[in-house]
Design a protein around this motif. Structure first.
Motif, mmCIF file in Angstrom:
data_model
loop_
_atom_site.group_PDB
_atom_site.id
_atom_site.type_symbol
_atom_site.label_atom_id
_atom_site.label_comp_id
_atom_site.label_asym_id
_atom_site.label_seq_id
_atom_site.Cartn_x
_atom_site.Cartn_y
_atom_site.Cartn_z
ATOM 1 N N PHE A 5 0.830 -1.211 0.000
ATOM 2 C CA PHE A 5 0.000 0.000 0.000
ATOM 3 C C PHE A 5 0.862 1.257 0.000
ATOM 4 O O PHE A 5 0.540 2.233 -0.671
ATOM 5 N N LEU A 56 2.182 1.699 -3.499
ATOM 6 C CA LEU A 56 1.080 2.074 -4.387
ATOM 7 C C LEU A 56 0.724 3.550 -4.212
ATOM 8 O O LEU A 56 0.484 4.259 -5.194
ATOM 9 N N LYS A 57 0.704 4.016 -2.976
ATOM 10 C CA LYS A 57 0.410 5.431 -2.724
ATOM 11 C C LYS A 57 1.506 6.323 -3.293
ATOM 12 O O LYS A 57 1.213 7.368 -3.885
ATOM 13 N N SER A 104 1.082 6.344 -7.068
ATOM 14 C CA SER A 104 -0.094 7.108 -7.456
ATOM 15 C C SER A 104 0.147 8.611 -7.320
ATOM 16 O O SER A 104 -0.198 9.388 -8.219
ATOM 17 N N SER A 150 -7.680 7.814 -10.332
ATOM 18 C CA SER A 150 -6.939 6.645 -9.839
ATOM 19 C C SER A 150 -6.299 6.945 -8.478
ATOM 20 O O SER A 150 -6.295 6.093 -7.589
ATOM 21 N N THR A 151 -5.799 8.150 -8.271
ATOM 22 C CA THR A 151 -5.230 8.530 -6.974
ATOM 23 C C THR A 151 -6.318 8.568 -5.907
ATOM 24 O O THR A 151 -6.107 8.114 -4.776
ATOM 25 N N VAL A 169 -7.122 4.978 -4.901
ATOM 26 C CA VAL A 169 -6.077 4.433 -4.028
ATOM 27 C C VAL A 169 -6.263 4.975 -2.615
ATOM 28 O O VAL A 169 -6.163 4.236 -1.630
ATOM 29 N N CYS A 190 -9.456 3.269 -1.074
ATOM 30 C CA CYS A 190 -9.240 1.855 -0.746
ATOM 31 C C CYS A 190 -8.247 1.674 0.397
ATOM 32 O O CYS A 190 -8.405 0.778 1.224
ATOM 33 N N GLY A 191 -7.231 2.501 0.443
ATOM 34 C CA GLY A 191 -6.187 2.342 1.444
ATOM 35 C C GLY A 191 -6.462 3.025 2.766
ATOM 36 O O GLY A 191 -5.753 2.793 3.747
#
Length: 184
Positions: free
Chosen positions: A9, A12-13, A16, A58-59, A62, A65-66
């Motif tokens: 995560f 991914l952050k 993003s 998309s950011t 993320v 979801c996170g």
């Protein structure tokens, strides 16, 4: 408990946010470099808008979801008035989109209930009813009616961002509300 996907995560952050930053930084070059092309200005503006919108969405996904993902979870021994009625408290650490730690301490774990939110297993209850024995002992202690802090969220530096507070009525029914910003 240490979340097995914490590193994933985090990366991914970072990816993003980096792609969003690059999109905003490089989009003006569509207009500068494409001056000799046959794509009209309206078409270039549409391409730039689509690139920015796609990266922004998309950011945001993320981040959404996170947000409830728990990176660490640990049990704390109770202390002070805020631990009344609870054997142990739990400390929950999450990360914001900007990778800042948010530490939420839940003083009474009975208020953690299953949730139907996506990407989360439980959350802080919005309402709570004391059992008859709990009601009688709490009433004898003079705590009903009244208010009690159930959880609070702090920054990594210890600055309080918000509290989850329950207001008890005469019948032992508690209504919870957020003061500030609490990670539920």
């Amino acid at each position: 408990y240490h979340g097995p996907l914490t590193t994933t995560f985090r990366r991914l952050k970072i990816l993003s946010l980096s792609s969003l930053t690059l999109t905003f930084a490089l989009t003006p070059f569509i207009f500068v470099l494409e001056t000799t092309s046959s794509v009209p200005l309206v078409g270039r503006a549409a391409l730039a808008g689509i690139a920015i919108a796609t990266s922004s969405v998309s950011t945001a996904l993320v981040a959404w979801c996170g947000r409830p993902y728990v990176t660490t979870l640990r049990w704390l021994e109770p202390h002070g008035a805020q631990a009344a009625g609870s054997e142990r408290a739990v400390e929950i650490t999450t990360l914001t989109l900007g990778l800042k730690k948010r530490v939420t301490t839940v003083y009474d774990t009975a208020f953690l209930v299953p949730t139907s939110r996506p990407f989360a297993t439980w959350e802080l209850a919005e309402a709570f009813k004391l059992s008859q024995p709990e009601l009688e002992s709490t009433r004898a202690e003079g705590l009903i009616p009244g208010e009690e802090t159930i959880a609070e969220t702090k920054t990594a530096n210890g600055d309080v961002l918000g509290r989850w507070v329950v207001s008890w009525d005469e019948t032992g029914v508690g209504t919870c509300r957020e003061i500030g910003q609490v990670v539920r």
